[in-house]
Write a protein that holds these residues in place. Structure first.
Motif, PDB file in Angstrom:
ATOM      1  N   TYR A   1      -2.135  -5.510  -5.595  1.00 14.31           N
ATOM      2  CA  TYR A   1      -1.309  -4.469  -4.986  1.00 14.31           C
ATOM      3  C   TYR A   1      -1.810  -3.114  -5.468  1.00 14.31           C
ATOM      4  CZ  TYR A   1       2.949  -2.377  -3.025  1.00 14.31           C
ATOM      5  OH  TYR A   1       3.849  -1.643  -2.269  1.00 14.31           O
ATOM      6  N   PRO A   2      -2.999  -2.694  -5.007  1.00  8.47           N
ATOM      7  CA  PRO A   2      -3.584  -1.429  -5.473  1.00  8.47           C
ATOM      8  C   PRO A   2      -2.612  -0.268  -5.244  1.00  8.47           C
ATOM      9  CG  PRO A   2      -5.156  -2.686  -4.172  1.00  8.47           C
ATOM     10  CD  PRO A   2      -3.848  -3.378  -4.016  1.00  8.47           C
ATOM     11  N   PRO A   3      -2.135   0.364  -6.295  1.00 13.41           N
ATOM     12  CA  PRO A   3      -1.072   1.374  -6.150  1.00 13.41           C
ATOM     13  C   PRO A   3      -1.415   2.522  -5.202  1.00 13.41           C
ATOM     14  CG  PRO A   3      -1.327   0.748  -8.447  1.00 13.41           C
ATOM     15  CD  PRO A   3      -2.475   0.130  -7.718  1.00 13.41           C
ATOM     16  N   ILE A   4      -2.630   3.033  -5.266  1.00 12.60           N
ATOM     17  CA  ILE A   4      -2.975   4.202  -4.456  1.00 12.60           C
ATOM     18  C   ILE A   4      -2.984   3.864  -2.966  1.00 12.60           C
ATOM     19  CG2 ILE A   4      -4.786   5.880  -3.924  1.00 12.60           C
ATOM     20  CD1 ILE A   4      -5.549   5.863  -6.864  1.00 12.60           C
ATOM     21  N   SER A   5      -3.678   2.790  -2.600  1.00 13.54           N
ATOM     22  CA  SER A   5      -3.759   2.431  -1.184  1.00 13.54           C
ATOM     23  C   SER A   5      -2.403   1.993  -0.643  1.00 13.54           C
ATOM     24  CB  SER A   5      -4.795   1.324  -0.969  1.00 13.54           C
ATOM     25  OG  SER A   5      -4.414   0.133  -1.638  1.00 13.54           O
ATOM     26  N   ARG A   6      -1.612   1.296  -1.466  1.00 15.27           N
ATOM     27  CA  ARG A   6      -0.290   0.861  -1.005  1.00 15.27           C
ATOM     28  C   ARG A   6       0.675   2.034  -0.896  1.00 15.27           C
ATOM     29  NH1 ARG A   6      -3.156  -2.611   0.211  1.00 15.27           N
ATOM     30  NH2 ARG A   6      -2.889  -4.863  -0.062  1.00 15.27           N
TER      31      ARG A   6
ATOM     32  N   ALA B   1       2.410   6.712   5.020  1.00 15.66           N
ATOM     33  CA  ALA B   1       2.076   6.716   6.439  1.00 15.66           C
ATOM     34  C   ALA B   1       3.148   6.009   7.258  1.00 15.66           C
ATOM     35  CB  ALA B   1       0.715   6.053   6.656  1.00 15.66           C
ATOM     36  N   HIS B   2       3.643   4.891   6.750  1.00 12.18           N
ATOM     37  CA  HIS B   2       4.672   4.130   7.453  1.00 12.18           C
ATOM     38  C   HIS B   2       5.998   4.889   7.475  1.00 12.18           C
ATOM     39  CE1 HIS B   2       6.534  -0.095   8.226  1.00 12.18           C
ATOM     40  NE2 HIS B   2       7.344   0.843   8.664  1.00 12.18           N
ATOM     41  N   PHE B   3       6.460   5.296   6.302  1.00 11.04           N
ATOM     42  CA  PHE B   3       7.770   5.936   6.227  1.00 11.04           C
ATOM     43  C   PHE B   3       7.804   7.241   7.017  1.00 11.04           C
ATOM     44  CE2 PHE B   3      11.025   8.713   4.695  1.00 11.04           C
ATOM     45  CZ  PHE B   3      12.126   7.888   4.528  1.00 11.04           C
ATOM     46  N   PHE B   4       6.877   8.146   6.698  1.00 13.83           N
ATOM     47  CA  PHE B   4       6.967   9.467   7.312  1.00 13.83           C
ATOM     48  C   PHE B   4       6.527   9.472   8.770  1.00 13.83           C
ATOM     49  CE2 PHE B   4       7.280  10.805   2.868  1.00 13.83           C
ATOM     50  CZ  PHE B   4       8.374  11.661   2.973  1.00 13.83           C
ATOM     51  N   GLY B   5       5.686   8.527   9.178  1.00 16.51           N
ATOM     52  CA  GLY B   5       5.382   8.427  10.599  1.00 16.51           C
ATOM     53  C   GLY B   5       6.639   8.136  11.406  1.00 16.51           C
TER      54      GLY B   5
ATOM     55  N   PHE C   1       7.700   1.690  -0.815  1.00 19.78           N
ATOM     56  CA  PHE C   1       6.594   1.301  -1.698  1.00 19.78           C
ATOM     57  C   PHE C   1       7.042   0.223  -2.686  1.00 19.78           C
ATOM     58  CE2 PHE C   1       4.596   1.867  -5.888  1.00 19.78           C
ATOM     59  CZ  PHE C   1       3.271   1.604  -5.576  1.00 19.78           C
ATOM     60  N   LEU C   2       8.189   0.427  -3.325  1.00 14.90           N
ATOM     61  CA  LEU C   2       8.684  -0.525  -4.322  1.00 14.90           C
ATOM     62  C   LEU C   2       9.112  -1.839  -3.668  1.00 14.90           C
ATOM     63  CD1 LEU C   2      10.805   1.873  -6.555  1.00 14.90           C
ATOM     64  CD2 LEU C   2       8.634   0.781  -7.166  1.00 14.90           C
ATOM     65  N   PHE C   3       9.693  -1.762  -2.484  1.00 16.63           N
ATOM     66  CA  PHE C   3      10.133  -2.991  -1.814  1.00 16.63           C
ATOM     67  C   PHE C   3       8.941  -3.846  -1.419  1.00 16.63           C
ATOM     68  CE2 PHE C   3      11.607  -5.401   1.947  1.00 16.63           C
ATOM     69  CZ  PHE C   3      12.629  -6.119   1.340  1.00 16.63           C
ATOM     70  N   MET C   4       7.862  -3.226  -0.964  1.00 13.31           N
ATOM     71  CA  MET C   4       6.652  -3.987  -0.644  1.00 13.31           C
ATOM     72  C   MET C   4       6.087  -4.644  -1.894  1.00 13.31           C
ATOM     73  SD  MET C   4       4.606  -1.796   2.280  1.00 13.31           S
ATOM     74  CE  MET C   4       4.234  -0.455   1.162  1.00 13.31           C
ATOM     75  N   LEU C   5       6.175  -3.946  -3.029  1.00 11.45           N
ATOM     76  CA  LEU C   5       5.729  -4.530  -4.290  1.00 11.45           C
ATOM     77  C   LEU C   5       6.617  -5.715  -4.670  1.00 11.45           C
ATOM     78  CD1 LEU C   5       4.112  -4.664  -6.906  1.00 11.45           C
ATOM     79  CD2 LEU C   5       5.539  -2.818  -7.820  1.00 11.45           C
TER      80      LEU C   5
ATOM     81  N   PHE D   1      -9.565  -5.678   9.707  1.00  9.88           N
ATOM     82  CA  PHE D   1      -9.496  -5.001  11.001  1.00  9.88           C
ATOM     83  C   PHE D   1      -8.051  -4.704  11.381  1.00  9.88           C
ATOM     84  CE2 PHE D   1     -13.551  -7.218  11.053  1.00  9.88           C
ATOM     85  CZ  PHE D   1     -14.408  -6.222  11.494  1.00  9.88           C
ATOM     86  N   GLY D   2      -7.157  -5.644  11.071  1.00  9.51           N
ATOM     87  CA  GLY D   2      -5.744  -5.403  11.316  1.00  9.51           C
ATOM     88  C   GLY D   2      -5.209  -4.281  10.446  1.00  9.51           C
ATOM     89  N   GLU D   3      -5.616  -4.264   9.179  1.00 10.70           N
ATOM     90  CA  GLU D   3      -5.175  -3.211   8.259  1.00 10.70           C
ATOM     91  C   GLU D   3      -5.748  -1.857   8.657  1.00 10.70           C
ATOM     92  OE1 GLU D   3      -6.354  -4.653   4.440  1.00 10.70           O
ATOM     93  OE2 GLU D   3      -4.435  -5.658   4.089  1.00 10.70           O
ATOM     94  N   PHE D   4      -7.008  -1.854   9.068  1.00 12.40           N
ATOM     95  CA  PHE D   4      -7.638  -0.604   9.506  1.00 12.40           C
ATOM     96  C   PHE D   4      -6.895  -0.009  10.690  1.00 12.40           C
ATOM     97  CE2 PHE D   4     -10.589   1.095  12.770  1.00 12.40           C
ATOM     98  CZ  PHE D   4     -10.887   2.302  12.176  1.00 12.40           C
ATOM     99  N   TYR D   5      -6.592  -0.842  11.675  1.00  8.49           N
ATOM    100  CA  TYR D   5      -5.871  -0.355  12.850  1.00  8.49           C
ATOM    101  C   TYR D   5      -4.526   0.228  12.455  1.00  8.49           C
ATOM    102  CZ  TYR D   5      -3.022  -0.443  17.069  1.00  8.49           C
ATOM    103  OH  TYR D   5      -2.176  -0.093  18.095  1.00  8.49           O
ATOM    104  N   MET D   6      -3.781  -0.501  11.652  1.00  8.77           N
ATOM    105  CA  MET D   6      -2.433  -0.105  11.274  1.00  8.77           C
ATOM    106  C   MET D   6      -2.437   1.198  10.484  1.00  8.77           C
ATOM    107  SD  MET D   6       0.429  -2.471   9.391  1.00  8.77           S
ATOM    108  CE  MET D   6      -0.728  -2.994   8.120  1.00  8.77           C
TER     109      MET D   6
END
Length: 305
Positions: free
Chosen positions: A13-18, A24-28, A56-60, A278-283
């Motif tokens: 669970y790399p902290p920076i990328s997550r 991106a998810h929340f503020f989008g 972020f914490l919930f995904m962790l 590829f799925g992660e890149f798109y998202m």
């Protein structure tokens, strides 16, 4: 112990990328709700900061929960992973989970503004951790796991909408918010399915969608959902009035990600079967582009004193 936990986080669970994804998810979604409601320049509030940290914490929390509940399978099929290999132990992850829970509740009780939505979200996450108290049934079915676990993404998105409605109490629920929830849910279906697809030569005792339905049919599923998602994003353009730059960049992201699926369909092997990137890149790329276009078109203000 904390050194082992840090090594685990960097590998699983790399902290920076997550955190980048959580932003991106929340503020989008949060900014999209503001634009639909016509609230003026985009605003970042105390509640939105707390909400982003919660995502972020919930995904962790979900990551650690999966690690613990999948230990038996990982010991047998993925011994190289952090927990089975001994790089981290169960007690370490229990401590990490406990810290994550305390932080989530602390953030939402003292800084957040959508505590009821958070409690519903966390409650569902806890049920997932317990396989909804039917582990002997759900854990043995990939389809049941998808049907019962993936809807948590709808609750994450609903939590974000709840944060928005609390931040802007003069606003009320709009039907277009349903489209926003879908637009930020469907990419998670893409991610969930494409990461469990393998080439025929790679299949083993681990149950994958390609093993259940064949690699071609399984690959068509994330492709179809990704196309559906892109269509929804374009439809939302009737409300958001995307810039030409966004449309060009988003189309390139779509084409590049679909190329990964096509490559696998044409030449299925252990190298081309890695569809998850590829799925992660798109998202992630599309979510970042959406935020950038929103800020470019509407401006942004800090409503934090």
């Amino acid at each position: 112990m904390f050194h082992r936990i840090w090594i685990y986080l960097n590998s699983m669970y790399p902290p920076i990328s997550r955190m980048l994804y959580a932003i991106a998810h929340f503020f989008g979604l949060y900014f999209a709700a503001q634009i639909l409601a016509g609230t003026g320049p985009l605003m970042i509030t105390h509640g939105s900061i707390a909400g982003c940290i919660t995502v972020f914490l919930f995904m962790l929390y979900l990551r650690v929960a999966d690690e613990l509940k999948d230990l038996e399978i990982d010991l047998r099929l993925f011994p190289e992973r952090a927990l089975p290999s001994g790089g981290v132990n169960v007690n370490d992850l229990a401590v990490l989970m406990g810290i994550t829970i305390v932080l989530m509740f602390g953030v939402n009780m003292f800084y957040g503004n959508a505590i009821n939505a958070f409690l519903i979200l966390f409650g569902y996450g806890f049920l997932m951790f317990k396989f909804f108290f039917y582990p002997e049934v759900i854990s043995k079915s990939l389809i049941l796991s998808l049907v019962t676990h993936n809807p948590v993404c709808i609750l994450v998105n609903s939590y974000i909408i709840a944060v928005f409605l609390k931040d802007f109490p003069e606003q009320s629920f709009r039907w277009e918010f349903v489209l926003l929830v879908l637009a930020y849910w469907i990419p998670m279906i893409v991610w969930e399915t494409c990461r469990k697809i393998r080439a025929p030569v790679e299949e083993n005792d681990y149950v994958t969608y390609s093993k259940l339905f064949g690699f071609r049919t399984a690959t068509y599923v994330p492709m179809a959902f990704q196309c559906l998602h892109f269509a929804i994003v374009l439809y939302l353009g009737t409300y958001f009035h995307y810039s030409t730059y966004f449309l060009i960049a988003a189309s390139l992201v779509m084409i590049l990600s679909l190329a990964g699926y096509v490559r696998f369909l044409v030449n299925p092997n252990a190298k081309t079967s890695k569809l998850k990137p590829f799925g992660e890149f798109y998202m992630l790329a599309l979510f970042i582009l959406i935020i950038a276009d929103f800020i470019y078109s509407h401006g942004i203000q800090w409503a934090i004193s």
